[in-house]
Motif scaffolding. Structure first.
Motif, PDB file in Angstrom:
ATOM      1  N   UNK A   1       0.811  -1.215   0.000  1.00  0.00           N
ATOM      2  CA  UNK A   1       0.000   0.000   0.000  1.00  0.00           C
ATOM      3  C   UNK A   1       0.848   1.272   0.000  1.00  0.00           C
ATOM      4  N   UNK A   2       2.116   1.154   0.332  1.00  0.00           N
ATOM      5  CA  UNK A   2       2.986   2.322   0.415  1.00  0.00           C
ATOM      6  C   UNK A   2       3.782   2.572  -0.873  1.00  0.00           C
ATOM      7  N   UNK A   3       3.778   1.599  -1.791  1.00  0.00           N
ATOM      8  CA  UNK A   3       4.643   1.708  -2.964  1.00  0.00           C
ATOM      9  C   UNK A   3       4.317   2.882  -3.885  1.00  0.00           C
ATOM     10  N   UNK A   4       3.044   3.162  -4.199  1.00  0.00           N
ATOM     11  CA  UNK A   4       2.789   4.301  -5.107  1.00  0.00           C
ATOM     12  C   UNK A   4       3.383   5.617  -4.603  1.00  0.00           C
ATOM     13  N   UNK A   5       3.237   5.896  -3.307  1.00  0.00           N
ATOM     14  CA  UNK A   5       3.801   7.128  -2.754  1.00  0.00           C
ATOM     15  C   UNK A   5       5.325   7.111  -2.816  1.00  0.00           C
ATOM     16  N   UNK A   6       5.911   5.940  -2.514  1.00  0.00           N
ATOM     17  CA  UNK A   6       7.373   5.820  -2.580  1.00  0.00           C
ATOM     18  C   UNK A   6       7.869   6.055  -3.999  1.00  0.00           C
ATOM     19  N   UNK A   7       7.182   5.480  -4.970  1.00  0.00           N
ATOM     20  CA  UNK A   7       7.604   5.611  -6.362  1.00  0.00           C
ATOM     21  C   UNK A   7       7.410   7.012  -6.911  1.00  0.00           C
ATOM     22  N   UNK A   8       6.596   7.823  -6.247  1.00  0.00           N
ATOM     23  CA  UNK A   8       6.454   9.218  -6.678  1.00  0.00           C
ATOM     24  C   UNK A   8       7.690  10.033  -6.312  1.00  0.00           C
ATOM     25  N   UNK A   9       8.547   9.453  -5.438  1.00  0.00           N
ATOM     26  CA  UNK A   9       9.739  10.163  -4.972  1.00  0.00           C
ATOM     27  C   UNK A   9      11.036   9.455  -5.342  1.00  0.00           C
ATOM     28  N   UNK A  10      10.967   8.107  -5.467  1.00  0.00           N
ATOM     29  CA  UNK A  10      12.184   7.331  -5.655  1.00  0.00           C
ATOM     30  C   UNK A  10      12.052   6.373  -6.842  1.00  0.00           C
ATOM     31  N   UNK A  11      13.187   5.801  -7.231  1.00  0.00           N
ATOM     32  CA  UNK A  11      13.190   4.780  -8.275  1.00  0.00           C
ATOM     33  C   UNK A  11      12.473   3.517  -7.812  1.00  0.00           C
ATOM     34  N   UNK A  12      12.028   2.704  -8.770  1.00  0.00           N
ATOM     35  CA  UNK A  12      11.540   1.358  -8.465  1.00  0.00           C
ATOM     36  C   UNK A  12      12.757   0.492  -8.197  1.00  0.00           C
ATOM     37  N   UNK A  13      12.955   0.116  -6.959  1.00  0.00           N
ATOM     38  CA  UNK A  13      14.141  -0.642  -6.565  1.00  0.00           C
ATOM     39  C   UNK A  13      13.786  -1.445  -5.324  1.00  0.00           C
ATOM     40  N   UNK A  14      13.801  -2.769  -5.437  1.00  0.00           N
ATOM     41  CA  UNK A  14      13.187  -3.646  -4.434  1.00  0.00           C
ATOM     42  C   UNK A  14      13.665  -3.367  -3.017  1.00  0.00           C
ATOM     43  N   UNK A  15      14.958  -3.504  -2.764  1.00  0.00           N
ATOM     44  CA  UNK A  15      15.455  -3.393  -1.402  1.00  0.00           C
ATOM     45  C   UNK A  15      15.378  -1.959  -0.885  1.00  0.00           C
TER      46      UNK A  15
END
Length: 213
Positions: A167-181
């Motif tokens: 549930x947190x990934x969309x917000x994270x991806x608005x700021x950072x690269x898609x990167x698993x770890x």
């Protein structure tokens, strides 16, 4: 000890890793296994055999739907730029979101462990030494930016936090690269990297074709 084992990911090498799973994860504890796997062909073909061998307490397949995003236009980390497959990241965490739904009303286990059947542990986990130590995310590879998404342990509250990354990934991806770890590290607040005389420190390997025997 009452242990809750949470399995997700792909079913590759579940037979080859079964003995290690019993010896190093199950041991002689009172264990319930909860599983969620995506509806990929590689899983559907193996599912009946896995259920017969592992005898999970509860299992389900995850839905195909993930975020309605144009991944090709998003900022992808170096791994995904080189190898592709960035859509697998939300699929994995969607499975774990469903795992959290399964156990949200089951806080009575002494220890919760989230892991995958395609990784093979090489020594038993000393659960008793890890109780009360917070969310445990062991060191497995040095290039995992200080965190990894293969194995994690903790109490009910801590593992629920770990399983909530989807549930947190969309917000994270608005700021950072898609990167698993890196995305996992950005999503969770607390974790520990135990270095207990080799205990869970570089003691798990991803099974590949050359490692079957």
């Amino acid at each position: 000890m009452k242990v809750c084992v949470l399995l997700s990911g792909r079913l590759n090498y579940y037979e080859e890793n079964y003995d290690s799973f019993i010896t190093n994860i199950i041991q002689n504890h009172d264990v319930d296994i909860y599983c969620v796997f995506s509806k990929e062909v590689c899983n559907r073909d193996k599912l009946s055999g896995f259920i017969k061998l592992y005898q999970p307490y509860l299992i389900r397949e995850s839905d195909e739907m993930i975020y309605d995003l144009d991944y090709d236009t998003m900022n992808q980390g170096s791994y995904y730029k080189k190898y592709g497959g960035c859509r697998n990241l939300p699929k994995m965490w969607l499975c774990r979101k469903y795992l959290s739904d399964m156990i949200k009303d089951k806080p009575s286990y002494d220890m919760y462990i989230s892991t995958r059947v395609d990784y093979k542990l090489h020594e038993p986990i000393d659960y008793s030494s890890l109780i009360g130590k917070g969310l445990i995310i062991p060191n497995i590879r040095k290039n995992y930016k200080g965190v990894q998404d293969i194995i994690a342990m903790g109490n009910h509250k801590e593992i629920m936090e770990y399983l909530s990354v989807y549930d947190k990934l969309p917000e994270i991806w608005s700021k950072y690269n898609i990167e698993a770890e890196a995305n996992l590290k950005q999503a969770i607040k607390t974790y520990h990297h135990p270095r207990l005389k080799g205990q869970l420190n570089v003691c798990a390997t991803l099974m590949k074709s050359s490692q079957k025997k």
